[in-house]
Design a protein around this motif. Structure first.
Motif, PDB file in Angstrom:
ATOM      1  N   MET A 154     -21.627  18.445 -61.898  1.00  0.00           N
ATOM      2  CA  MET A 154     -20.250  18.667 -61.485  1.00  0.00           C
ATOM      3  C   MET A 154     -19.487  17.349 -61.566  1.00  0.00           C
ATOM      4  SD  MET A 154     -18.951  20.451 -58.053  1.00  0.00           S
ATOM      5  CE  MET A 154     -17.953  19.411 -57.040  1.00  0.00           C
ATOM      6  N   ASP A 155     -18.345  17.380 -62.214  1.00  0.00           N
ATOM      7  CA  ASP A 155     -17.525  16.190 -62.400  1.00  0.00           C
ATOM      8  C   ASP A 155     -16.549  16.055 -61.234  1.00  0.00           C
ATOM      9  OD1 ASP A 155     -16.589  13.961 -63.711  1.00  0.00           O
ATOM     10  OD2 ASP A 155     -15.118  15.099 -64.871  1.00  0.00           O
ATOM     11  N   ILE A 156     -16.534  14.890 -60.598  1.00  0.00           N
ATOM     12  CA  ILE A 156     -15.635  14.645 -59.475  1.00  0.00           C
ATOM     13  C   ILE A 156     -14.324  14.095 -60.014  1.00  0.00           C
ATOM     14  CG2 ILE A 156     -15.253  13.341 -57.359  1.00  0.00           C
ATOM     15  CD1 ILE A 156     -18.268  13.292 -56.972  1.00  0.00           C
ATOM     16  N   LYS A 157     -13.229  14.781 -59.700  1.00  0.00           N
ATOM     17  CA  LYS A 157     -11.896  14.335 -60.090  1.00  0.00           C
ATOM     18  C   LYS A 157     -11.234  13.720 -58.873  1.00  0.00           C
ATOM     19  CE  LYS A 157     -11.642  18.068 -63.360  1.00  0.00           C
ATOM     20  NZ  LYS A 157     -11.378  19.483 -63.413  1.00  0.00           N
ATOM     21  N   LEU A 158     -10.594  12.572 -59.069  1.00  0.00           N
ATOM     22  CA  LEU A 158      -9.938  11.869 -57.977  1.00  0.00           C
ATOM     23  C   LEU A 158      -8.440  11.830 -58.216  1.00  0.00           C
ATOM     24  CD1 LEU A 158     -12.410   8.857 -57.750  1.00  0.00           C
ATOM     25  CD2 LEU A 158     -12.394  10.904 -56.333  1.00  0.00           C
ATOM     26  N   VAL A 159      -7.680  11.847 -57.129  1.00  0.00           N
ATOM     27  CA  VAL A 159      -6.222  11.770 -57.237  1.00  0.00           C
ATOM     28  C   VAL A 159      -5.716  10.697 -56.260  1.00  0.00           C
ATOM     29  CG1 VAL A 159      -5.838  13.660 -55.598  1.00  0.00           C
ATOM     30  CG2 VAL A 159      -4.074  13.079 -57.235  1.00  0.00           C
ATOM     31  N   ASN A 160      -4.803   9.866 -56.741  1.00  0.00           N
ATOM     32  CA  ASN A 160      -4.210   8.805 -55.935  1.00  0.00           C
ATOM     33  C   ASN A 160      -3.142   9.420 -55.029  1.00  0.00           C
ATOM     34  OD1 ASN A 160      -2.736   6.627 -54.954  1.00  0.00           O
ATOM     35  ND2 ASN A 160      -2.882   5.481 -56.853  1.00  0.00           N
ATOM     36  N   ILE A 161      -3.261   9.157 -53.723  1.00  0.00           N
ATOM     37  CA  ILE A 161      -2.283   9.708 -52.771  1.00  0.00           C
ATOM     38  C   ILE A 161      -1.372   8.615 -52.226  1.00  0.00           C
ATOM     39  CG2 ILE A 161      -3.686  11.689 -52.161  1.00  0.00           C
ATOM     40  CD1 ILE A 161      -4.336  10.139 -49.506  1.00  0.00           C
ATOM     41  N   GLY A 162      -1.373   7.465 -52.870  1.00  0.00           N
ATOM     42  CA  GLY A 162      -0.481   6.380 -52.494  1.00  0.00           C
ATOM     43  C   GLY A 162      -1.198   5.191 -51.901  1.00  0.00           C
ATOM     44  N   PHE A 163      -0.695   3.999 -52.218  1.00  0.00           N
ATOM     45  CA  PHE A 163      -1.200   2.735 -51.683  1.00  0.00           C
ATOM     46  C   PHE A 163      -2.682   2.530 -51.984  1.00  0.00           C
ATOM     47  CE2 PHE A 163       2.269   4.097 -48.851  1.00  0.00           C
ATOM     48  CZ  PHE A 163       3.176   3.118 -49.183  1.00  0.00           C
ATOM     49  N   GLY A 164      -3.141   3.032 -53.113  1.00  0.00           N
ATOM     50  CA  GLY A 164      -4.529   2.845 -53.520  1.00  0.00           C
ATOM     51  C   GLY A 164      -5.507   3.780 -52.840  1.00  0.00           C
ATOM     52  N   ASN A 165      -5.024   4.736 -52.082  1.00  0.00           N
ATOM     53  CA  ASN A 165      -5.890   5.711 -51.425  1.00  0.00           C
ATOM     54  C   ASN A 165      -6.159   6.864 -52.382  1.00  0.00           C
ATOM     55  OD1 ASN A 165      -5.962   4.434 -48.764  1.00  0.00           O
ATOM     56  ND2 ASN A 165      -3.790   4.930 -48.737  1.00  0.00           N
ATOM     57  N   ILE A 166      -7.407   7.289 -52.424  1.00  0.00           N
ATOM     58  CA  ILE A 166      -7.822   8.302 -53.391  1.00  0.00           C
ATOM     59  C   ILE A 166      -8.567   9.419 -52.669  1.00  0.00           C
ATOM     60  CG2 ILE A 166      -9.248   8.681 -55.431  1.00  0.00           C
ATOM     61  CD1 ILE A 166      -8.721   5.744 -56.148  1.00  0.00           C
ATOM     62  N   VAL A 167      -8.304  10.658 -53.102  1.00  0.00           N
ATOM     63  CA  VAL A 167      -8.934  11.840 -52.526  1.00  0.00           C
ATOM     64  C   VAL A 167      -9.604  12.623 -53.644  1.00  0.00           C
ATOM     65  CG1 VAL A 167      -8.452  14.008 -51.321  1.00  0.00           C
ATOM     66  CG2 VAL A 167      -7.227  11.963 -50.680  1.00  0.00           C
ATOM     67  N   ALA A 168     -10.709  13.274 -53.327  1.00  0.00           N
ATOM     68  CA  ALA A 168     -11.381  14.135 -54.302  1.00  0.00           C
ATOM     69  C   ALA A 168     -10.508  15.364 -54.546  1.00  0.00           C
ATOM     70  CB  ALA A 168     -12.754  14.548 -53.797  1.00  0.00           C
ATOM     71  N   ALA A 169     -10.064  15.528 -55.781  1.00  0.00           N
ATOM     72  CA  ALA A 169      -9.109  16.591 -56.115  1.00  0.00           C
ATOM     73  C   ALA A 169      -9.697  17.984 -55.905  1.00  0.00           C
ATOM     74  CB  ALA A 169      -8.644  16.431 -57.557  1.00  0.00           C
ATOM     75  N   ASN A 170     -10.985  18.147 -56.160  1.00  0.00           N
ATOM     76  CA  ASN A 170     -11.582  19.477 -56.022  1.00  0.00           C
ATOM     77  C   ASN A 170     -11.774  19.893 -54.567  1.00  0.00           C
ATOM     78  OD1 ASN A 170     -13.509  17.485 -55.783  1.00  0.00           O
ATOM     79  ND2 ASN A 170     -15.146  18.729 -56.640  1.00  0.00           N
ATOM     80  N   ARG A 171     -11.506  19.009 -53.608  1.00  0.00           N
ATOM     81  CA  ARG A 171     -11.623  19.342 -52.190  1.00  0.00           C
ATOM     82  C   ARG A 171     -10.272  19.705 -51.571  1.00  0.00           C
ATOM     83  NH1 ARG A 171     -16.488  17.542 -49.780  1.00  0.00           N
ATOM     84  NH2 ARG A 171     -15.828  19.053 -48.230  1.00  0.00           N
ATOM     85  N   ILE A 172      -9.178  19.543 -52.323  1.00  0.00           N
ATOM     86  CA  ILE A 172      -7.837  19.823 -51.806  1.00  0.00           C
ATOM     87  C   ILE A 172      -7.566  21.324 -51.798  1.00  0.00           C
ATOM     88  CG2 ILE A 172      -5.367  19.521 -52.220  1.00  0.00           C
ATOM     89  CD1 ILE A 172      -6.003  16.776 -53.398  1.00  0.00           C
ATOM     90  N   VAL A 173      -7.134  21.818 -50.650  1.00  0.00           N
ATOM     91  CA  VAL A 173      -6.766  23.224 -50.511  1.00  0.00           C
ATOM     92  C   VAL A 173      -5.259  23.389 -50.623  1.00  0.00           C
ATOM     93  CG1 VAL A 173      -6.762  25.210 -48.946  1.00  0.00           C
ATOM     94  CG2 VAL A 173      -8.764  23.728 -49.063  1.00  0.00           C
ATOM     95  N   ALA A 174      -4.501  22.474 -49.977  1.00  0.00           N
ATOM     96  CA  ALA A 174      -3.044  22.589 -49.974  1.00  0.00           C
ATOM     97  C   ALA A 174      -2.395  21.219 -49.854  1.00  0.00           C
ATOM     98  CB  ALA A 174      -2.586  23.473 -48.822  1.00  0.00           C
ATOM     99  N   ILE A 175      -1.203  21.112 -50.448  1.00  0.00           N
ATOM    100  CA  ILE A 175      -0.363  19.921 -50.302  1.00  0.00           C
ATOM    101  C   ILE A 175       0.986  20.442 -49.826  1.00  0.00           C
ATOM    102  CG2 ILE A 175       0.642  17.925 -51.436  1.00  0.00           C
ATOM    103  CD1 ILE A 175      -1.488  18.356 -53.671  1.00  0.00           C
ATOM    104  N   VAL A 176       1.360  20.085 -48.596  1.00  0.00           N
ATOM    105  CA  VAL A 176       2.560  20.658 -47.992  1.00  0.00           C
ATOM    106  C   VAL A 176       3.456  19.569 -47.403  1.00  0.00           C
ATOM    107  CG1 VAL A 176       1.489  22.888 -47.478  1.00  0.00           C
ATOM    108  CG2 VAL A 176       1.329  21.045 -45.821  1.00  0.00           C
ATOM    109  N   SER A 177       4.687  19.943 -47.145  1.00  0.00           N
ATOM    110  CA  SER A 177       5.656  19.067 -46.509  1.00  0.00           C
ATOM    111  C   SER A 177       5.443  19.101 -44.995  1.00  0.00           C
ATOM    112  CB  SER A 177       7.056  19.551 -46.864  1.00  0.00           C
ATOM    113  OG  SER A 177       8.013  18.774 -46.232  1.00  0.00           O
ATOM    114  N   PRO A 178       5.650  17.991 -44.296  1.00  0.00           N
ATOM    115  CA  PRO A 178       5.350  17.929 -42.855  1.00  0.00           C
ATOM    116  C   PRO A 178       6.459  18.396 -41.918  1.00  0.00           C
ATOM    117  CG  PRO A 178       5.981  15.775 -43.620  1.00  0.00           C
ATOM    118  CD  PRO A 178       5.990  16.678 -44.831  1.00  0.00           C
ATOM    119  N   GLU A 179       7.556  18.939 -42.441  1.00  0.00           N
ATOM    120  CA  GLU A 179       8.706  19.234 -41.594  1.00  0.00           C
ATOM    121  C   GLU A 179       8.570  20.484 -40.715  1.00  0.00           C
ATOM    122  OE1 GLU A 179       9.640  18.111 -44.909  1.00  0.00           O
ATOM    123  OE2 GLU A 179       9.871  16.152 -43.970  1.00  0.00           O
TER     124      GLU A 179
END
Length: 87
Positions: free
Chosen positions: A1-26
């Protein structure tokens, strides 16, 4: 299994295949999710003290705060997918 990473700002990286949702905080439900995660100890604050612009929810129930817009994170995520398909 290939791990894909995504930059979430300021050099912080998250495993893309573990993301369920990206939402606004309002909205109130998202603010409630953030508060509950803080109380449970599963909140990851990657904002470096800046304003939270995106809330990333992982499949492990971790909640990640980012100072980058949700659209930007999503674009980075989809650009990683399309570049892997081209390769």
């Amino acid at each position: 299994m290939d791990i894909k990473l995504v930059n979430i700002g300021f050099g912080n990286i998250v495993a893309a295949n573990r993301i369920v949702a990206i939402v606004s905080p309002e909205s109130a439900p998202i603010k409630r999710i953030i508060q509950e995660a803080r109380e449970k100890g599963i909140l990851i604050d990657a904002t470096y003290g800046r304003r939270t612009r995106a809330v990333i929810i992982a499949d492990s129930s971790h909640v990640i705060l980012s100072a980058v817009q949700p659209e930007t994170v999503a674009n980075r995520l989809t650009s990683k997918d399309s570049s892997n398909e081209e390769a």
